[in-house]
Structure formats: structure tokens, C-alpha cells
Write an enzyme that holds these catalytic residues in place. Structure first.
Site, short mmCIF file in Angstrom:
data_model
loop_
_atom_site.label_atom_id
_atom_site.label_comp_id
_atom_site.label_asym_id
_atom_site.label_seq_id
_atom_site.Cartn_x
_atom_site.Cartn_y
_atom_site.Cartn_z
N SER A 99 0.80 -1.23 0.00
CA SER A 99 0.00 0.00 0.00
C SER A 99 0.84 1.28 0.00
O SER A 99 0.50 2.22 -0.72
CB SER A 99 -0.98 -0.01 1.18
OG SER A 99 -1.90 -1.05 1.01
N THR A 101 -4.99 -3.81 7.56
CA THR A 101 -4.73 -5.16 7.09
C THR A 101 -4.60 -6.11 8.28
O THR A 101 -4.84 -5.72 9.44
CB THR A 101 -3.50 -5.18 6.13
OG1 THR A 101 -3.41 -6.48 5.54
CG2 THR A 101 -2.19 -4.84 6.83
N LYS A 140 -8.45 -6.12 10.64
CA LYS A 140 -9.63 -5.80 9.80
C LYS A 140 -10.97 -5.98 10.52
O LYS A 140 -11.93 -5.30 10.19
CB LYS A 140 -9.63 -6.69 8.56
CG LYS A 140 -8.67 -6.26 7.47
CD LYS A 140 -8.90 -7.09 6.22
CE LYS A 140 -8.08 -6.60 5.06
NZ LYS A 140 -8.51 -7.18 3.79
N ALA A 143 -12.91 -20.21 0.49
CA ALA A 143 -13.94 -19.64 1.36
C ALA A 143 -13.33 -18.82 2.49
O ALA A 143 -13.87 -18.77 3.60
CB ALA A 143 -14.83 -20.75 1.91
N GLY A 182 -11.38 -14.94 3.71
CA GLY A 182 -11.81 -13.54 3.74
C GLY A 182 -11.97 -12.95 2.35
O GLY A 182 -12.91 -12.20 2.10
N GLY A 194 -4.33 -11.18 -11.05
CA GLY A 194 -4.79 -10.75 -9.73
C GLY A 194 -4.29 -9.39 -9.26
O GLY A 194 -4.86 -8.81 -8.33
P1 ATR Z 1 -7.88 -15.14 2.79
O1 ATR Z 1 -8.49 -14.44 3.95
O2 ATR Z 1 -6.73 -14.40 2.17
O3 ATR Z 1 -8.88 -15.55 1.77
P2 ATR Z 1 -7.67 -17.67 4.23
O4 ATR Z 1 -8.80 -17.31 5.10
O5 ATR Z 1 -6.47 -18.27 4.87
O6 ATR Z 1 -7.14 -16.43 3.40
O7 ATR Z 1 -8.20 -18.64 3.08
C1 ATR Z 1 -7.36 -19.34 2.26
C2 ATR Z 1 -8.18 -20.22 1.33
O8 ATR Z 1 -7.25 -21.08 0.63
C3 ATR Z 1 -9.16 -21.13 2.03
O9 ATR Z 1 -10.29 -21.31 1.20
C4 ATR Z 1 -8.36 -22.43 2.18
O10 ATR Z 1 -9.14 -23.59 2.29
P3 ATR Z 1 -9.60 -24.11 3.76
O11 ATR Z 1 -10.77 -23.27 4.15
O12 ATR Z 1 -9.96 -25.52 3.56
O13 ATR Z 1 -8.42 -23.93 4.66
C5 ATR Z 1 -7.63 -22.44 0.86
N1 ATR Z 1 -6.45 -23.31 0.90
C6 ATR Z 1 -5.25 -23.05 1.46
N2 ATR Z 1 -4.41 -24.09 1.32
C7 ATR Z 1 -5.10 -25.05 0.63
C8 ATR Z 1 -4.79 -26.37 0.16
N3 ATR Z 1 -3.58 -26.92 0.34
N4 ATR Z 1 -5.76 -27.05 -0.50
C9 ATR Z 1 -7.00 -26.51 -0.69
N5 ATR Z 1 -7.34 -25.27 -0.28
C10 ATR Z 1 -6.41 -24.54 0.38
#
Ligand code: ATR
Length: 269
Positions: A15, A60, A64, A127, A129, A237
């Protein structure tokens, strides 16, 4: 403009680079600094910013959610998402917003101006944030259906409150969700440098589908490369990060900044 970004840790934040660029670009006098606030000293840390006369700040991880309790008012999106990423300070009062969904939509609109969200079938992977903000934004943008798939299904179920257009698909069956998909969005960290790849066969994905990854390091994720190789339009992205910053800069300076090639290159460098 006097602003900054609060977090813990904060050194990784892009940022300051983004807002610093816009201050120079629009010849606006001001500062934008990274501000580390330890969670144990959160309230005092925010109080100090008000006392120092900041116009506002970005928020951040991990603040948040907690910042909401200190806000005089938050906008509808922030309330629905339960997270604030932008704060405007006026008369020593904090006004919170969440601009992540705006960043997501604007990124796609600016990269693919002809893409129309209405009546489209979206598939969202993940799923966390980011998925929350994106699902809310897709719902508001008028999509027809949101197929949501996540490794941990209960986390996907928890997002159902965000939209009545959500259909949950088991993670094992995510390949099948691609049939009839118009917009595929990866919100997981899979494909990011140092993380495992996203295992997804795009065979069932229609050639007309648009593919977006919120991962931007690397810019061309394996998902985007695979989609491009089979002829799908893609959106990288990095634009989401840049576009989500625009309303904050506008609120603090009165100037709505543009995302140009130069800022994109600087952030990616
Ligand atoms: P953010 O807030 O940046 O979205 P997060 O809350 O840590 O970050 O979410 C990361 C996402 O990546 C989640 O959907 C996570 O799946 P889970 O809810 O099952 O943890 C997904 N993710 C991270 N590592 C993964 C893996 N090895 N296989 C499948 N999904 C993964």
C-alpha cells in the site's frame, strides 16, 4: 494527505508503494506510511493516529475485524463482510469501509470491458476472507449463480448467509462445477509462490469462460497459464490490489486515481 496502513506485521504491505505513486502522479502533498500496531496495544495505537491528525488509514491483517469496534460508522459492505480495510477520519471520528469487492469487480471490468456480470454463472474456489468479499460483490453485480467450493466444506457453508445464489460443491467434485461456468475465480492461496499448485482439470470449462486468479505472485499462476493455453480469457490478480486502493485515495484527497501500467509494473517489481 496524511495516511497510512496499519497491520502486524506491516513490512510486506504494498500500500505505501501504491499511494506513494499516486501522490507523486497527481502532485498531491502528503505522506502514506506503514504503521505497525501490536494487537495488544490496538486501541491506543489507533487513538495515536487520530491525535496525529491523519486523514485516514488502510487496515490489514490482523486488525480488519477489530477496527469495527472503534468505528463511529461503517458502510453496508463492511458490515456484511464483518471487515474494514479503509478508514476515513473526520472530526476525530472513524468511518469504515470495505473496498475489496470494488477492487475485484473493477479489476475484471478494466481488463475485460465487455464482460457483463448479469445472469452469469460464477464458480468460486475458496472460502476465506477474500472469498467473502468476492461473493458479496458478485451477488451485488447481478450474477445468476455462485458455485462455491472449498477444501473445508463447513467454511463454505458459513458463507451461504452472504447470498441466496450460492450452491455448494464438494471440493472433490470441483472439476464438475466448471460445466456451464462463465466466470471462474480462484480465491485460495494455491498457486502462490511457495504454496502447492491448484489441482484442477479445466477440461469441462467452456471456451467462453473468463478465468481470474486473485493470486498475483506469480502473476501468471498455473491456473491462468492453463486457462490461457486452452483459449480462455484471463484476468490476473494484481489489479484487485490496485483497484481496492482507489476509493481510499479518493476519500482522503478528493482525487479518484487511475490504475496505469506504471503502477502495475512498480508493484510487480
Ligand atoms: P484469505 O483471507 O486471504 O482468503 P484464508 O482465510 O487463509 O485467506 O483462506 C485461504 C483459502 O485457501 C481457504 O479457502 C483455504 O481452504 P480451507 O478453508 O480448507 O483452509 C484455501 N487453501 C489453502 N491451502 C489449501 C490447500 N492446500 N488445499 C486446498 N485449499 C487450500
Amino acid at each position: 494527505m496524511k495516511a497510512g496502513v496499519i497491520g502486524f506485521p506491516i513490512s510486506h504491505s504494498k500500500s505505501p508503494l501504491i499511494h506513494g505513486y499516486w501522490l507523486r502522479r497527481y502532485t498531491i502533498t502528503g505522506t502514506y506510511e506503514p504503521i505497525e500496531i501490536h494487537p495488544d496495544a490496538f486501541e491506543q495505537g489507533v487513538e495515536d493516529l487520530i491525535e496525529r491528525g491523519l486523514d485516514g488509514f488502510n487496515v490489514t491483517i490482523p486488525h480488519k475485524e477489530n477496527i469495527i469496534g472503534l468505528c463511529h460508522q461503517i458502510d453496508d459492505t463492511a458490515r456484511i463482510l464483518g471487515a474494514v480495510n479503509t478508514v476515513v477520519i473526520k472530526d476525530k471520528k472513524l468511518y469504515g469501509q470495505n473496498t475489496d469487492g470494488f477492487g475485484f469487480i473493477e479489476n475484471i471490468k478494466s481488463a475485460q470491458p465487455k464482460f457483463d456480470f448479469t445472469h452469469k454463472n460464477a464458480v468460486v474456489l475458496g472460502a476465506g476472507g477474500a472469498a467473502r468479499a468476492i461473493i458479496h460483490a458478485l451477488d451485488k453485480a447481478g450474477v445468476h449463480k455462485i458455485i462455491l467450493t472449498n477444501r473445508t466444506q463447513t467454511r463454505a457453508e458459513n458463507l451461504k448467509e452472504l447470498s441466496d445464489k450460492i450452491e455448494i460443491c464438494a471440493w472433490e467434485n470441483r472439476m464438475e462445477a466448471l460445466a456451464g461456468c462463465d466466470l471462474l475465480v480462484n480465491t485460495t492461496s494455491l498457486g502462490m509462490t511457495g504454496k502447492p499448485g491448484l489441482e484442477l482439470d479445466l477440461g469441462a470449462l467452456p471456451a467462453s469462460a473468463l478465468v481470474n486468479d486473485i493470486v498475483y505472485a506469480p502473476l501468471m499462476t498455473p491456473l491462468l497459464s492453463a486457462a490461457q493455453a486452452q483459449g480462455n480469457n484471463i484476468v490476473t490478480g494484481i489489479g484487485m490490489l490496485l483497484h481496492q486502493a482507489r476509493p481510499a485515495f479518493a476519500a482522503w484527497t478528493g482525487v479518484m486515481p487511475e490504475v496505469d501500467d506504471k503502477i502495475m509494473a512498480e508493484v510487480l517489481a
